[in-house]
Design an enzyme around this catalytic site. Structure first.
Site, PDB file in Angstrom:
ATOM      1  N   ARG A 186       7.643 -15.363  -9.399  1.00 11.63           N
ATOM      2  CA  ARG A 186       7.090 -15.249  -8.045  1.00 11.63           C
ATOM      3  C   ARG A 186       5.583 -14.955  -8.062  1.00 11.63           C
ATOM      4  NH1 ARG A 186       6.923  -9.768  -5.777  1.00 11.63           N
ATOM      5  NH2 ARG A 186       7.793 -10.434  -3.767  1.00 11.63           N
TER       6      ARG A 186
ATOM      7  N   ASN B 248      -7.039  -7.792  -6.348  1.00  5.72           N
ATOM      8  CA  ASN B 248      -5.705  -7.546  -6.898  1.00  5.72           C
ATOM      9  C   ASN B 248      -5.112  -8.851  -7.443  1.00  5.72           C
ATOM     10  OD1 ASN B 248      -2.822  -5.745  -5.601  1.00  5.72           O
ATOM     11  ND2 ASN B 248      -2.808  -7.410  -7.057  1.00  5.72           N
TER      12      ASN B 248
ATOM     13  N   ARG C 265      -7.969  -5.051  -1.605  1.00  6.29           N
ATOM     14  CA  ARG C 265      -7.839  -4.079  -2.693  1.00  6.29           C
ATOM     15  C   ARG C 265      -8.128  -4.753  -4.028  1.00  6.29           C
ATOM     16  NH1 ARG C 265      -2.207  -5.077  -1.006  1.00  6.29           N
ATOM     17  NH2 ARG C 265      -1.010  -5.993  -2.723  1.00  6.29           N
TER      18      ARG C 265
ATOM     19  N   ARG D 135       1.603  -4.502   4.364  1.00  4.45           N
ATOM     20  CA  ARG D 135       1.140  -5.555   3.445  1.00  4.45           C
ATOM     21  C   ARG D 135       1.828  -6.870   3.814  1.00  4.45           C
ATOM     22  NH1 ARG D 135       3.451  -3.945  -1.680  1.00  4.45           N
ATOM     23  NH2 ARG D 135       4.925  -2.957  -0.245  1.00  4.45           N
TER      24      ARG D 135
ATOM     25  N   GLU E  83       2.700  -9.381   2.162  1.00  2.00           N
ATOM     26  CA  GLU E  83       3.721  -9.833   1.203  1.00  2.00           C
ATOM     27  C   GLU E  83       4.970  -8.958   1.232  1.00  2.00           C
ATOM     28  OE1 GLU E  83       1.179  -6.957  -1.257  1.00  2.00           O
ATOM     29  OE2 GLU E  83       0.987  -8.222   0.520  1.00  2.00           O
TER      30      GLU E  83
ATOM     31  N   ASP F  13       3.127  -0.051  -8.762  1.00  2.00           N
ATOM     32  CA  ASP F  13       3.794  -0.139  -7.465  1.00  2.00           C
ATOM     33  C   ASP F  13       5.274  -0.447  -7.697  1.00  2.00           C
ATOM     34  OD1 ASP F  13       2.765  -2.579  -8.481  1.00  2.00           O
ATOM     35  OD2 ASP F  13       2.577  -3.459  -6.502  1.00  2.00           O
TER      36      ASP F  13
ATOM     37  N   GLU G 129       9.156  -9.148 -17.452  1.00  4.68           N
ATOM     38  CA  GLU G 129       7.986  -8.353 -17.051  1.00  4.68           C
ATOM     39  C   GLU G 129       8.124  -6.890 -17.446  1.00  4.68           C
ATOM     40  OE1 GLU G 129       7.302  -7.744 -12.907  1.00  4.68           O
ATOM     41  OE2 GLU G 129       9.402  -7.512 -12.412  1.00  4.68           O
TER      42      GLU G 129
END
Length: 599
Positions: free
Chosen positions: A195, A239, A248, A315, A317, A351, A553
């Site tokens: 993604r 970012n 940001r 946000r 997203e 996050d 990840e």
């Protein structure tokens, strides 16, 4: 001709047209209203980077899609990554004209599917696959210390993933940037995977470390050129490469990327191009919104930095989830402050984590802007050291001297505010007054966060700390007894909160910085510890790859070969920084022919 034009095309007859298109697309970025006041008031509600009308519209589409399709397998990011096929006003009109039913105006599944197929290109269509010219299936001199044929074969498969993850921004974005949330970039890039379809700031450091192990120097330089372009366009590295990320940054590692590439290539021109951008980035991270002054017990003032997103709304997203948590607050200013705390946690790269919460079991207690983070200040210290090094390379003596002084001052600040001698760790510091409203505040021991986080050991990554043998020995003892070391790597924290930057997840960047810190100390025992952790990490990546056919990840440090979980989206594969760290570890430590690779 623009310095950036050459990577967009190799056809000279087409180069001038595309360079012109790229310049025009930059002009359109000027309409994005990126002007900010970098001096927050006490409520912190005045520092906001405006978003684009397209992002605002796509959030409406996202919210409608959630009502229509339901929560199962719903990824909100997909909808803000869609590209328009025609102009926004025409698409908006068609959207407003969709038949709706019920109190919340639900659109039928069929009608919404037809609308999306008619008016949008899919998420990811704004990038095209790119075949890197410096990729070779088995580069000359690749991982010479890896003697085990099984491990070597796997390492070549991981190396081949760079080709799968290489992209460039499509011509459509360059020609009609107003139809896309993807932002134009001058060079090819490497995406993390799944993604995450765009460039990401701090991911790029470990991607570059892996590319250097893969001898892909030009691809590494292209990534740096893109991030320098961010600074030149916005005043800081974003970012990520989307319009909704312009409010940001992320952990500032651009100087570290340039340093590693220079170490391999001695490319003085890259240093020359990077230095002005690094000076601007340093100013950004020391601007009024980021800088906090702490007075120590002796009355000395120390300047340190915090994360502070220029945003006070949900946000894009993750709009619905942010609104859900904000619904616990009654007042608009409290909601706005919560949205800023969420976006600031996203800026941290962690996050999300209990590091940023006043109450570790309550997400709505996020207070990121009230925390001085150990790792952020270590990255800025590294930036100051790197700028001094680059200034010396270029013969800029006064800049070199000034940044050596800045680095020494920040080292003293890190030790004065973060160091806990009893624990043998550096601890995040919580501001007593919340988002600070006065010139400075006085240091108090009780404001150090004594929970164990992997970030407590990141200072060892820079040489001002790992060159002190007595300090390294003390930190090593603390690390051994911290509870963070597990059979498959270093845990992010000891708190199993369900958030992905907490226990039991381990992340490649944290393994790498801690391992490299111990390794660079030169102490025999520290090197042995570093190698032990690297071997555990390599094994879990290998076994996980063999089981799933993918690099992940994050990993579960309790279970060798298991990928991590938690957080607000499904675990992703690809994966840029995991690939980079595995290749970096194999380059450094190798793998003997007779050493087992299984769990």
């Amino acid at each position: 001709m623009s310095n950036y034009g050459g990577a967009i095309t190799t056809d000279p007859s087409d180069l001038t047209r595309k360079t012109l298109i790229f310049s025009l697309s930059l002009l359109s970025l000027a309409t994005m209203s990126l002007t900010t006041s970098l001096s927050p008031n006490c409520s912190g509600t005045d520092t906001v980077v405006a978003t684009t009308p397209l992002v605002t519209f796509l959030v409406s589409v996202q919210e409608t899609a959630l009502r229509t399709f339901g929560e199962e397998d719903f990824d909100p990011k997909r909808y803000v990554d869609l590209s328009l096929k025609s102009n926004l006003s025409k698409t908006q009109k068609a959207f407003d004209g969709l038949p709706r039913s019920g109190e919340n105006g639900t659109v039928s599944v069929e009608d919404l599917k037809v609308f999306i197929a008619t008016y949008f290109d899919d998420a990811g269509d704004d990038l095209v696959y790119y075949d890197p010219e410096d990729f070779f299936p088995e580069p000359e001199g690749f991982l010479p210390k890896v003697k085990n044929p099984e491990v070597r074969s796997w390492a070549l498969e991981v190396h081949a993933l760079w080709k799968n993850l290489s992209r460039k921004v499509s011509d459509g974005v360059l020609e009609h940037s107003e139809l896309h949330t993807m932002l134009p970039l001058p060079e090819a890039l490497v995406v993390p995977g799944s993604r995450f379809r765009e460039v990401y700031y701090w991911d790029s450091y470990w991607v570059i470390r892996g590319l250097l192990a893969s001898k892909m120097y030009e691809t590494a330089k292209a990534i740096v050129t893109n991030l320098i372009f961010h600074v030149n366009t916005y005043g800081y590295v974003l970012n990520g490469g989307r319009a909704y990320y312009t409010n940001r940054s992320q952990p500032p590692l651009l100087s570290a990327m340039v340093y590693e590439i220079y170490n391999r290539t001695c490319d003085v021109e890259l240093v020359r191009k990077a230095l002005p951008a690094l000076l601007e980035e340093h100013a950004f991270w020391n601007s009024e919104i980021h800088k906090v002054t702490i007075q120590d017990a002796q009355g000395s003032n120390h300047n340190l930095s915090r994360y502070y997103a220029m945003w006070n709304k949900p946000r894009p997203e993750s709009s619905r989830r942010d609104k859900e948590y904000a619904s616990k607050f009654l007042g608009n200013s409290e909601k706005q402050q919560f949205y800023r705390e969420v976006a600031s946690a996203a800026e941290s790269g962690w996050d999300f984590s209990t590091r940023w919460m006043r109450n570790t079991s309550e997400f709505s207690s996020l207070s990121t802007t009230s925390i001085l983070p150990v790792d952020l200040n270590v990255y800025i210290l590294k930036m100051e050291q790197d700028i001094a090094f680059f200034a010396n390379v270029l013969g800029h003596k006064s800049t070199m001297e000034s940044f050596l002084e800045a680095a020494e001052a920040r080292k003293n600040a890190i030790n004065s505010v973060f160091w806990n001698d009893e624990m043998g760790q550096w601890l995040d510091y919580r501001l007593a007054n919340g988002p600070i409203c006065k010139e400075s505040e006085t240091w108090q021991a009780c404001n150090q966060n004594q929970n164990a986080y992997a970030s407590n050991f990141i200072p060892l990554w820079v040489d001002l700390f790992h060159s002190d043998a007595a300090l390294v020995e003390k930190v090593m003892r603390s690390f051994h007894s911290s509870g963070l070391v597990h059979s498959a790597g270093i845990a992010t924290s000891l708190i199993n909160s369900g958030h992905q930057w907490d226990f039991p997840n381990g992340w490649a960047p944290l393994q790498h910085m801690i391992v490299e810190g111990f390794l660079r100390s030169g102490l025999k025992e520290a090197r042995s510890l570093a190698e032990d952790i690297a071997v555990r990490w390599i094994k879990t990546n290998y076994v996980g790859y063999k089981k799933t056919g993918a690099m992940h990840e994050k990993y579960d440090v309790q279970k060798c070969g298991e990928f991590g979980g938690g957080g607000f989206y499904k675990p992703q594969t690809g994966f840029g920084w995991s690939n980079g760290v595995v290749l970096t570890f194999l380059e450094e430590f190798g793998w003997p022919e007779d050493q087992s690779i299984g769990c």
